[in-house]
Write an enzyme that holds these catalytic residues in place. Structure first.
Site, PDB file in Angstrom:
ATOM      1  N   GLU A 158       0.816  -1.224   0.000  1.00 18.54           N
ATOM      2  CA  GLU A 158       0.000   0.000   0.000  1.00 18.54           C
ATOM      3  C   GLU A 158       0.846   1.268   0.000  1.00 18.54           C
ATOM      4  O   GLU A 158       1.244   1.759   1.054  1.00 18.54           O
ATOM      5  CB  GLU A 158      -0.935   0.015   1.226  1.00 18.54           C
ATOM      6  CG  GLU A 158      -1.828   1.249   1.255  1.00 18.54           C
ATOM      7  CD  GLU A 158      -2.784   1.305   2.450  1.00 18.54           C
ATOM      8  OE1 GLU A 158      -2.645   0.482   3.373  1.00 18.54           O
ATOM      9  OE2 GLU A 158      -3.648   2.183   2.456  1.00 18.54           O
ATOM     10  N   LYS A 168      -2.362  -2.058  -3.266  1.00 18.34           N
ATOM     11  CA  LYS A 168      -3.432  -1.228  -2.680  1.00 18.34           C
ATOM     12  C   LYS A 168      -3.077   0.245  -2.873  1.00 18.34           C
ATOM     13  O   LYS A 168      -2.430   0.858  -2.020  1.00 18.34           O
ATOM     14  CB  LYS A 168      -3.584  -1.577  -1.188  1.00 18.34           C
ATOM     15  CG  LYS A 168      -4.594  -0.707  -0.453  1.00 18.34           C
ATOM     16  CD  LYS A 168      -4.985  -1.311   0.885  1.00 18.34           C
ATOM     17  CE  LYS A 168      -5.830  -0.343   1.693  1.00 18.34           C
ATOM     18  NZ  LYS A 168      -6.516  -0.984   2.816  1.00 18.34           N
TER      19      LYS A 168
HETATM   20  P1  13P Z   1      -9.195   4.076   4.023  1.00 21.44           P
HETATM   21  O1  13P Z   1     -10.034   3.277   3.060  1.00 21.44           O
HETATM   22  O2  13P Z   1      -9.986   4.709   5.122  1.00 21.44           O
HETATM   23  O3  13P Z   1      -8.269   5.015   3.323  1.00 21.44           O
HETATM   24  O4  13P Z   1      -8.258   3.035   4.763  1.00 21.44           O
HETATM   25  C1  13P Z   1      -7.628   2.071   4.030  1.00 21.44           C
HETATM   26  C2  13P Z   1      -6.450   1.605   4.757  1.00 21.44           C
HETATM   27  O5  13P Z   1      -6.316   0.437   5.024  1.00 21.44           O
HETATM   28  C3  13P Z   1      -5.427   2.579   5.151  1.00 21.44           C
HETATM   29  O6  13P Z   1      -4.242   1.922   5.446  1.00 21.44           O
END
Ligand code: 13P
Length: 340
Positions: free
Chosen positions: A177, A219
């Site tokens: 991510e 992600k």
């Molecule tokens: P949000 O969808 O609220 O951005 O959170 C996703 C997430 O896992 C952040 O690390």
């Protein structure tokens, strides 16, 4: 490393139009969200809220996996049933957040580096033994005057890649991510440039660390103008620029891309994901899915307010958002769904 097992899990996480529910807020983030709504910031309130989420009836029909936090993966329902057992019975794959947060990057004012690599191998082994089958690490990139710097992007990309390689060694599918934040006045075009640069660097590092691309999920953020940018973007603009950026930077070997919501409203996140799947699905090499926290949880949290009597209504709101995103993956989400 059992490559086939990793590939099977990664594919399962994005199969059947389902997606991930992120419920891995650290204690301080969870407490901040509770405080805003006047919910007590206690261990028991956090446990009760997570119990509400995972016991939502039929959640497994739209959610393939949930991302837990270290505190949560060890918890039980009020009746003593372990959360992991509840998830297993619902057919939901448990995942775990393994970074320990974004800290100030030395000599780089306004920039962050995510920590948590020290001792990670041992922690991953424990989580695998507990039953987790995937993990998450979030890198944070801010846009501002003179930032992000090349060094911040490279340091975060390298940490993501080292984490991903360690996950695969332990049998866990890494959710990679790199989040370009929405905060700021930057334009859609600026976010586009930064997002592409970040993703290019992330895949250079993933390849360098010999990460099996078929056994991971990306992600990313959607490409969006900053929250304070006077010129906001239409659903079509966001759709085109986001998918084109991903087509240029994400190898076809990656089975799935599951967006974070990043502060978008639930409705907008669903509408944008829906438009991407309608317009591009037939020519995408990877599944375009979701891994939302706020865009699934927020309405439920606002209904719950820490009250036992609100649990059922909160669960309905949670399930509604999860189902809207299931529909969005199939290009079948409509604004009408919000009124029924
Ligand atoms: P949000 O969808 O609220 O951005 O959170 C996703 C997430 O896992 C952040 O690390």
């Amino acid at each position: 490393m059992n490559e086939q097992a990793l590939i099977d899990i990664a594919i399962k996480l994005v199969a059947d139009n389902k997606g991930l529910l992120a419920m891995d807020e650290s204690n301080s983030t969870c407490n901040k969200r509770f405080a805003k709504l006047g919910i007590p910031q206690t261990l028991e309130a956090r446990r009760a809220y997570r119990e509400l989420i995972i016991t939502t009836p039929s959640l497994g029909g739209s959610i393939s996996g949930v991302i837990l936090y270290d505190e949560t993966i060890r918890q039980q329902k009020r009746d003593g049933t372990p959360f992991l057992k509840v998830l297993g019975e619902a057919g939901i794959i448990p995942g775990i957040k393994v970074d320990i947060g974004a800290k100030d990057l030395a000599a780089h004012p306004g920039e962050k580096i995510t920590e948590g690599l020290d001792g990670l191998r041992v922690r991953l082994q424990e989580y695998f033994q507990m039953g987790a089958r995937f993990a998450k690490w979030r890198a944070v990139i801010s846009i501002g005057e003179g930032i992000p710097s090349r060094s911040c992007i490279e340091a975060n990309a390298q940490a993501l890649a080292r984490y991903a390689a360690l996950c695969q060694e332990a049998g866990l599918v890494p959710i990679v991510e790199p989040e370009v934040l929405m905060d700021g006045e930057h334009t859609l075009e600026r976010c586009h440039k930064v997002t592409e640069e970040v993703l290019r660097n992330v895949f250079i590092q993933l390849n360098c660390q010999r990460v099996l691309l078929e056994g991971m999920i990306l992600k990313p953020n959607m490409v969006l103008p900053g929250l304070s940018c006077p010129k906001q973007a239409s659903v079509d603009e966001v759709t085109n620029i986001t998918v084109n950026s991903l087509l240029r930077t994400v190898p076809a070997a990656v089975p799935g891309i599951a967006f974070l919501s990043g502060g978008q409203s639930g409705e907008l996140a669903s509408a944008r994901l829906n438009a991407m799947n309608i317009r591009f699905k037939s020519r995408l090499p990877w599944a375009l899915a979701f891994s939302f926290a706020r865009a699934i949880q927020q309405p439920a949290l606002e209904i719950w307010l820490g009250q036992e009597t609100n649990v059922k209504a909160a669960q309905q709101a949670l399930l509604h958002r999860a189902r809207c995103n299931l529909a969005a993956r199939g290009g079948e989400y409509t604004a009408k769904m919000e009124r029924t």
